[in-house]
Design an enzyme around this catalytic site. Structure first.
Site, PDB file in Angstrom:
ATOM      1  N   PHE A 177      -0.655  -7.501  -0.317  1.00  0.00           N
ATOM      2  CA  PHE A 177      -1.814  -8.330   0.031  1.00  0.00           C
ATOM      3  C   PHE A 177      -2.005  -8.490   1.530  1.00  0.00           C
ATOM      4  O   PHE A 177      -3.102  -8.793   1.994  1.00  0.00           O
ATOM      5  CB  PHE A 177      -1.666  -9.729  -0.593  1.00  0.00           C
ATOM      6  CG  PHE A 177      -0.642 -10.598   0.105  1.00  0.00           C
ATOM      7  CD1 PHE A 177      -0.977 -11.339   1.236  1.00  0.00           C
ATOM      8  CD2 PHE A 177       0.665 -10.668  -0.352  1.00  0.00           C
ATOM      9  CE1 PHE A 177      -0.034 -12.117   1.886  1.00  0.00           C
ATOM     10  CE2 PHE A 177       1.614 -11.440   0.288  1.00  0.00           C
ATOM     11  CZ  PHE A 177       1.260 -12.173   1.411  1.00  0.00           C
ATOM     12  N   LYS A 201      -3.947   1.412  -6.088  1.00  0.00           N
ATOM     13  CA  LYS A 201      -3.934   0.078  -6.694  1.00  0.00           C
ATOM     14  C   LYS A 201      -3.797  -0.952  -5.576  1.00  0.00           C
ATOM     15  O   LYS A 201      -2.708  -1.223  -5.085  1.00  0.00           O
ATOM     16  CB  LYS A 201      -2.785  -0.101  -7.687  1.00  0.00           C
ATOM     17  CG  LYS A 201      -2.972  -1.349  -8.569  1.00  0.00           C
ATOM     18  CD  LYS A 201      -1.676  -1.931  -9.070  1.00  0.00           C
ATOM     19  CE  LYS A 201      -1.009  -2.871  -8.101  1.00  0.00           C
ATOM     20  NZ  LYS A 201      -1.783  -4.110  -7.799  1.00  0.00           N
ATOM     21  N   GLU A 204      -4.004  -7.336  -6.212  1.00  0.00           N
ATOM     22  CA  GLU A 204      -4.954  -8.117  -7.006  1.00  0.00           C
ATOM     23  C   GLU A 204      -5.377  -9.398  -6.296  1.00  0.00           C
ATOM     24  O   GLU A 204      -6.329 -10.068  -6.716  1.00  0.00           O
ATOM     25  CB  GLU A 204      -4.346  -8.455  -8.372  1.00  0.00           C
ATOM     26  CG  GLU A 204      -3.161  -9.400  -8.352  1.00  0.00           C
ATOM     27  CD  GLU A 204      -1.832  -8.727  -8.013  1.00  0.00           C
ATOM     28  OE1 GLU A 204      -0.798  -9.407  -8.092  1.00  0.00           O
ATOM     29  OE2 GLU A 204      -1.835  -7.523  -7.667  1.00  0.00           O
ATOM     30  N   CYS A 308       5.569  -7.658   7.628  1.00  0.00           N
ATOM     31  CA  CYS A 308       6.933  -7.142   7.527  1.00  0.00           C
ATOM     32  C   CYS A 308       7.503  -6.818   8.900  1.00  0.00           C
ATOM     33  O   CYS A 308       8.702  -6.615   9.049  1.00  0.00           O
ATOM     34  CB  CYS A 308       6.979  -5.907   6.623  1.00  0.00           C
ATOM     35  SG  CYS A 308       6.132  -4.474   7.308  1.00  0.00           S
TER      36      CYS A 308
END
Length: 529
Positions: A177, A201, A204, A308
């Site tokens: 995300f 993908k 979400e 990160c």
């Protein structure tokens, strides 16, 4: 500053005007579409995931849990498209990538606004998200050169050897995300440029940027070269298990990344997983104080700590420990709020679960004996945004390696401060940590910097630079528990990940004379049996 109602209307308007969301009435929210075989299509699923504005927790869209049939359609579309796409000349593929780069550049603000609405990033940070991804697209424009093979003539009499880099087939990407544009742009442009097709993908939690990126290539890339599915674990499992998918790129947490690496590898897929991190910033007392402190505060609290390559651990060496009050003062000047407020420095965390976890880790540090120098829990935010996922800048001093707040990746605006007596002690602290994504040192000593870069065990090292993410003609080289897989992301390593090497050894006789049947191992290097 935009009021909450104005910001909410802006979010709904953004969702409704795009090709990749279904229309919504004034009392309902739009539904995010799939992108399969060159078409934006409504999912037939019965399972929908709420997409929330993290600054208000208002539901702004619904994301489908893609059905098994729809995922199968995406894989079949990618497999079919690969047959012709792989045979498209690399120069033609690169021209499309070059045009795509121009389209992304022209729509940068649109993509960035989607990131701000769904992820909560302030505008400058959202633009940076797109720009750093755009740099990888630019590098993908050199794929024709990066895919050059090797050749050697007359390795034996009449024998030549050539090697070629060839695409793998259908590839897939599972995105986090926290970089809704950059990470997809790390993946599918290079996969397509090297002759593969790709199933993406997106997270979400904020798929809007990926859908805009698909829209920008809609009439440029042939149907099936890029497909987008949505969902959680079922979509991940499909990517790991479907035999048509040959390689998986992943960026995200260790829990998910290790799972994908294990499951994908068990199914004989090539996998690259960028995982978690605990990056340290080492501050020597000879560093340029103001520049170093500015860099530390920006790297720890920028993007609300959801990077990160954030710098959440500060190691003050020797007399640099006296700079702690100045560090606190700079952090206190940062303001929490929505992206729509130009005075905002720190946006919200992605969801309430992330906020609760950050609160829990802060409390654990206090209970284990650390000093809460600056408490960002329950910060002041503009009216109308009290239900947002906000945590202000937090500094925890006196931390030791056995504490949870040090051992676990926080992924929030929390700076952990530790002390070391010497540079050697600081290096040992960094090297003892299981993660190895990145680290940084601040010093005016070339000798100290060189010692640090040679002895420290981290994949990416910054010298007077807090977030040393390489430009894309190098690779992103996380190490230790921060990376699993065959090859790193982008650069030459990225091209190698998305291709396999085929070696051809050819023998062209200039006569048709029998040399007799040979059953011994053939020798090509001039040796004799």
């Amino acid at each position: 500053m935009l009021s909450r109602s104005v910001a909410s209307r802006s979010a709904r308007k953004l969702q409704r005007r795009n090709l990749h969301t279904s229309s919504a009435s004034s009392t309902s929210v739009p539904k995010v579409k799939l992108y399969i075989d060159g078409k934006f299509v409504d999912s037939q699923t019965s399972e929908w995931i709420d997409l929330r504005n993290p600054a208000t927790n208002e539901v702004i869209a619904k994301v489908p849990q893609t059905t098994q049939k729809e995922m199968d359609q995406a894989a079949e579309s990618s497999a079919k498209a690969y047959k012709s796409w792989r045979n498209t000349p690399v120069t033609a593929r690169v021209r499309k990538i070059f045009e795509y780069r121009d389209r992304v550049q022209k729509n940068l603000d649109k993509i960035a606004h989607s990131i701000s609405v769904e992820c909560g990033k302030i505008p400058a940070d959202a633009r940076g998200d797109v720009i750093r991804g755009l740099e990888v697209v630019e590098h993908a424009c050199s794929t024709a050169t990066l895919m050059l093979g090797e050749t050697s003539q007359e390795v034996a009499t009449h024998v030549d050897i050539q090697s070629f880099l060839e695409p793998l087939g259908v590839t897939a990407g599972v995105c986090p995300f926290n970089f809704p544009a950059m990470i997809p742009l790390w993946m599918f442009p290079l996969a397509l440029a090297t002759g593969n097709t790709h199933i993406l993908k997106p997270s979400e939690l904020d798929p809007g940027a990926s859908m805009i990126l698909a829209e920008l290539g809609h009439d440029l890339f042939p149907p099936g070269t890029l497909n987008i599915i949505h969902g959680t674990k079922p979509a991940v499992d499909f990517i790991c298990d479907d035999p048509r998918i040959k390689a998986i790129s992943f960026v995200g947490s260790n829990h998910v990344g290790e799972y994908i690496h294990a499951r994908g590898s068990a199914n004989h897929k090539r996998v690259q997983s960028n995982l978690g991190a605990k990056n340290h910033g080492v501050i020597l007392p000879d560093a340029q104080k103001e520049r170093a402190l500015d860099a530390l505060v920006g790297a720890a609290f920028g993007a609300t700590g959801q990077r990160c390559m954030a710098l959440p651990v500060v190691v003050l060496v020797g007399e640099a420990r006296n700079w702690l009050p100045d560090l606190k003062k700079k952090a206190e000047g940062l303001r929490c709020g929505p992206f729509s407020d130009p005075q905002t420095n720190i946006g919200p965390l992605i969801n309430p679960q992330a906020k609760a976890r950050v609160h829990d880790l802060i409390e654990s540090g206090v209970k284990e004996g650390a000093k809460l120098l600056l408490d960002g829990r329950n910060p002041s935010v503009p009216a109308g945004f009290e239900k947002g996922n906000f945590v202000g800048p937090t500094i925890i001093a006196g931390v030791t390696p056995n504490m949870r707040v040090y051992k676990e990746e926080i992924f929030g605006p929390v700076m952990v401060v530790m002390e070391a007596s010497t540079l050697d002690e600081a290096i040992q602290l960094v090297n003892s940590n299981p993660y190895g994504n990145g680290t940084a040192i601040f010093t005016s000593s070339g000798a100290a910097a060189r010692k640090f870069q040679r002895e420290v065990e981290a994949g990416q090292v910054g010298i007077n630079l807090p977030i040393p993410v390489p430009l894309p003609f190098f690779a992103f080289t996380g190490s230790k528990r921060s990376f699993l897989g065959a090859q790193n992301f982008y650069g030459k390593a990225g091209v190698q990940f998305y291709t396999h090497r085929k070696t051809v050894t050819s023998n062209w006789w200039d006569d048709d004379l029998s040399a007799g049947v040979q059953t011994a191992m053939p020798l090509l290097g001039g040796h004799k049996n």
